[in-house]
Design a protein around this motif. Structure first.
Motif, PDB file in Angstrom:
ATOM      1  N   LEU A   1       5.031   0.247   2.574  1.00 26.29           N
ATOM      2  CA  LEU A   1       4.162   1.050   3.607  1.00 26.29           C
ATOM      3  C   LEU A   1       3.477   0.130   4.565  1.00 26.29           C
ATOM      4  CD1 LEU A   1       2.776   3.493   0.723  1.00 26.29           C
ATOM      5  CD2 LEU A   1       4.650   3.987   2.362  1.00 26.29           C
ATOM      6  N   PRO A   2       3.231   0.749   5.620  1.00 29.24           N
ATOM      7  CA  PRO A   2       2.246  -0.079   6.749  1.00 29.24           C
ATOM      8  C   PRO A   2       1.089  -0.548   5.977  1.00 29.24           C
ATOM      9  CG  PRO A   2       3.013   1.703   7.610  1.00 29.24           C
ATOM     10  CD  PRO A   2       3.370   2.029   6.043  1.00 29.24           C
ATOM     11  N   ASP A   3       0.774  -1.925   6.375  1.00 27.52           N
ATOM     12  CA  ASP A   3      -0.567  -2.438   5.548  1.00 27.52           C
ATOM     13  C   ASP A   3      -1.741  -2.703   6.566  1.00 27.52           C
ATOM     14  OD1 ASP A   3       0.620  -4.516   6.783  1.00 27.52           O
ATOM     15  OD2 ASP A   3       0.515  -6.134   5.227  1.00 27.52           O
ATOM     16  N   ALA A   4      -1.503  -2.146   7.812  1.00 28.82           N
ATOM     17  CA  ALA A   4      -2.519  -2.145   8.820  1.00 28.82           C
ATOM     18  C   ALA A   4      -3.485  -1.011   8.702  1.00 28.82           C
ATOM     19  CB  ALA A   4      -2.014  -2.393  10.237  1.00 28.82           C
ATOM     20  N   GLY A   5      -4.854  -1.520   9.313  1.00 30.33           N
ATOM     21  CA  GLY A   5      -5.678  -0.192   9.399  1.00 30.33           C
ATOM     22  C   GLY A   5      -6.983  -0.647   8.668  1.00 30.33           C
TER      23      GLY A   5
ATOM     24  N   ALA B   1     -11.898  -4.567  -1.579  1.00 30.90           N
ATOM     25  CA  ALA B   1     -11.037  -3.004  -1.812  1.00 30.90           C
ATOM     26  C   ALA B   1      -9.903  -3.153  -0.597  1.00 30.90           C
ATOM     27  CB  ALA B   1     -11.923  -2.077  -1.618  1.00 30.90           C
ATOM     28  N   ARG B   2     -10.300  -3.476   0.565  1.00 28.08           N
ATOM     29  CA  ARG B   2      -9.347  -3.294   1.695  1.00 28.08           C
ATOM     30  C   ARG B   2      -8.061  -4.228   1.475  1.00 28.08           C
ATOM     31  NH1 ARG B   2      -6.507  -5.198   5.284  1.00 28.08           N
ATOM     32  NH2 ARG B   2      -6.010  -4.118   6.825  1.00 28.08           N
ATOM     33  N   GLY B   3      -8.124  -5.478   1.010  1.00 29.88           N
ATOM     34  CA  GLY B   3      -7.160  -6.347   0.811  1.00 29.88           C
ATOM     35  C   GLY B   3      -6.249  -5.888  -0.368  1.00 29.88           C
TER      36      GLY B   3
END
Length: 315
Positions: free
Chosen positions: A128-132, A115-117
């Motif tokens: 959009l930012p893809d970090a976190g 899911a995170r990927g």
């Protein structure tokens, strides 16, 4: 290619332009040109139904499942690109607050996707930012996708979300949480009932049961080489009409030959994607080797030459 949302206008223009005169560009055009297939309207109607019913907290989602080489990706991407290009002047333009107008998002799941990927991939596609963390990405998308005007997110190759046993629920739990984002999701893939999305677990309270109860199913079946000859002939007709713009091409008789088309349908296992690939390859070879003349015999030979895998049972 289709994941690069900024490329959609150029893809749309290339597909819909007159055939190039340069041979290499012409071959690329033949491979890229879109031919309406037998499932496109079904999938388009499914998108509309999902958008209508994804309201409040019901978290409805769409599952488009079918064997490989059915033409799923071509159908899905064409539907999205055509819808996006209805208002090309608004596609991916920045608002006053700096966000990109993105009514439709198309991404492809990676191998052993979690899911995170997926959330990071969607974020990157939308600028959009893809970090976190997974939760941070989900919260950001839940806030930002409505501001981007996103009406639908389509995830292709969704069979890459794998769940290996009843106890391995982390991927499924993450997918269920993604549905809390207030835009509808459609997942497209091969045999999604073997994926973490629709894995049939023996556990009574399994998350997959919740996902299954919330989904709209579309199951694509291969064309039957005896019952669906009309659908195959229509697919060949649509291809023939699109190729009519190519100067000096003589393919009409071959693509009207019922016996030759039956062989192509048989060899392609009734899979529209494979069927069309044979037609495209046969036309390119006719241009390269026979001055643009395609005979029924050459079409049959191309069907037998194509690497289509094992034949159907009974062959």
């Amino acid at each position: 290619m289709f994941e690069r949302l900024d490329d959609w206008p150029s893809i749309h223009q290339f597909r819909n332009q007159s055939p190039p005169t340069n041979e290499d560009d012409l071959f690329s055009w033949i491979h890229m040109v879109h031919i309406p297939g037998p499932f496109e309207q079904t999938i388009s109607d499914g998108f509309d139904r999902l958008i209508r019913h994804h309201r409040a907290t019901n978290q409805r989602w769409l599952a488009v499942s079918g064997a490989s080489h059915m033409g799923k990706t071509q159908a899905v991407t064409n539907i999205l690109i055509e819808r996006a290009m209805q208002k090309p002047e608004q596609w991916r333009t920045r608002s006053g607050e700096g966000v990109l107008s993105t009514p439709y998002v198309y991404v492809v799941a990676a191998s052993n996707q979690e899911a995170r990927g997926l959330l990071a991939t969607i974020s990157k596609a939308c600028g959009l930012p893809d970090a976190g963390t997974e939760q941070e990405l989900k919260q950001r998308l839940a806030e930002m996708l409505p501001r981007l005007g996103t009406r639908l997110v389509v995830v292709d190759d969704a069979h890459m979300f794998r769940r290996r046993n009843d106890a391995a629920s982390r991927v499924t739990d993450g997918l269920r949480k993604i549905l809390e984002i207030p835009v509808p999701f459609a997942f497209v893939g091969v045999d999604l009932h073997s994926s973490a999305l629709l894995y049939r677990s023996s556990r009574n309270n399994d998350t997959a049961h919740q996902l299954e109860r919330r989904h709209f199913p579309i199951s694509l079946e291969p064309l039957d080489r005896r019952r669906d000859v009309v659908a195959a002939a229509e697919l060949a007709h649509n291809f023939r009409k699109r190729m009519a713009a190519v100067t000096g091409l003589d393919i009409a008789d071959a693509l009207r030959d019922a016996e030759a088309l039956a062989v192509v349908l048989h060899r392609s296992q009734g899979r529209p994607g494979s069927f069309l690939n044979v037609l495209k390859q046969a036309v390119i070879e006719a241009i390269a080797e026979n001055d643009g003349v395609l005979t029924a015999g050459r079409l049959v030979a191309e069907a037998h030459r194509a690497p289509l895998g094992p034949l159907m049972e009974g062959d």
